[in-house]
Enzyme design. Structure first.
Site: not given
Ligand code: MRU
Length: 337
Positions: A48-49, A193, A234
């Protein structure tokens, strides 16, 4: 300082990643050697990220090529499988960017694709170091205190990239300069997170932090416990509007009210000039169980309706600056990406 975290490597036949769903309890590695495995890891946030998704997207094309050779896919099937990787999550533009960076090389063969994908991996980790220096310089020029108190939301660290981190890269650099007092880490509901990943990274590297509920962020900022907010991104639209983990917008509003800088740290691959402004950014909606449960524990009544956007969009007017690996874009002074 401990050995830097290397969350993504290429084994020669698989993408080896840290399974981020197992942290902080266990450090588990996963080898992704099929398109299904890559798409599954992306979908359930084992990887992720945004910048890390860019790297996985690029190397994922090599995984698709290898599987195509093993299973004798025709070009149409190969193309369809590459598109599945490209579309596994919609908001982080880096994922599509990473796939697109290498897709044009498919005709030139596997080694051309692999070389380009590994170059993207290296460039991400290197770029984060440069971003950290630029971001730390920017903060030190604006914050009067010798040792800065920062707030961050979600995880924009080594685990969200190929290494070092974007927002956490800036904070690591301040720490290395002896110029960081404390990081307020938002836990980042619903998938935590901040609590699971950012706190793990900071504890591992001896960087002082306190973990707080997301709902404590506004009072920490207005209560003058924080000098600067630093977050990742993002997708950054052409006008500077920025999508990041849900909850970022509230941090930006509080920072504006308190008159403290709100800094976005992201590689240039996060800038999407094809998207005019934040209203055109597709925000991923995720499953209800992420909100109605905490891990395995159900915390809401059966059948509760849920709204679970994974991201929110912070308007450019609330952003002080965007730092990339190459420059600082002074958004508050009217600059656009
Ligand atoms: O849903 P996630 O965990 O992939 O969301 C990640 C974030 O929102 C990060 O802040 C962003 O991708 C920047 S990471 C350098």
């Amino acid at each position: 300082m401990r050995e830097p975290i290397r969350p993504v490597t290429w084994t020669g036949s698989a993408i080896r990643v840290i399974d981020q769903t197992a942290l902080p309890a266990r450090l588990v590695m996963l080898d992704l050697d099929t398109v299904d495995a890559v798409v599954d890891a992306i979908s359930r946030l084992a990887v992720r990220g945004a910048p890390q998704l860019g790297v996985i997207g690029a190397i994922g094309v090599v995984v698709a090529l290898d599987q195509a050779a093993r299973e004798r896919w025709d070009p149409v099937r190969l193309d369809r499988e590459i598109q599945r990787i490209r579309e596994a999550r919609p908001t982080a533009v880096n994922l599509a960017w990473g796939v697109d960076q290498v897709a044009d090389l498919v005709g030139d063969g596997r080694s051309a694709v692999l070389a380009r994908a590994l170059a993207i991996l290296d460039a991400d980790a290197r770029g984060n170091r440069a971003m950290g220096v630029l971001g730390a310089d920017w903060i030190q020029a604006r914050v009067a205190r010798g040792r800065v108190r920062a707030l961050t939301h979600c995880n924009a660290g080594a685990l969200a990239t190929a290494g070092w981190g974007t927002a956490l890269g800036v904070l690591r650099e301040l720490h290395a300069r002896g110029a960081l007092e404390l990081v307020h880490v938002d836990e980042t509901r619903p998938l935590l997170q901040g609590a699971r990943l950012t706190a793990w990274e900071l504890a591992r590297d001896g960087i002082p932090f306190v973990l707080q509920a997301d709902s404590a962020a506004a009072s920490a900022i207005l209560g003058r416990l924080v000098d600067v907010a630093v977050v990742g991104a993002d997708r950054i639209a052409a006008n500077g509007d920025t999508a990041n983990k849900v909850g970022t917008l509230g941090v930006a509003l509080a920072a504006r009210d308190a008159g403290i800088p709100f800094l976005v740290a992201a590689p240039r691959s996060t800038i999407d000039r094809a998207t005019a402004d934040g209203s055109a950014i597709v925000v991923e909606q995720r499953g209800a169980s992420e909100v109605t449960s905490l891990g395995a524990v159900v915390i809401a009544p059966d059948g509760a309706g849920v709204w679970n956007p994974a991201f929110d969009v912070t308007p450019a007017r609330l952003i002080s600056a965007i730092v990339t690996e190459a420059e600082v874009i002074e958004v508050a002074a009217g600059q656009v990406p």
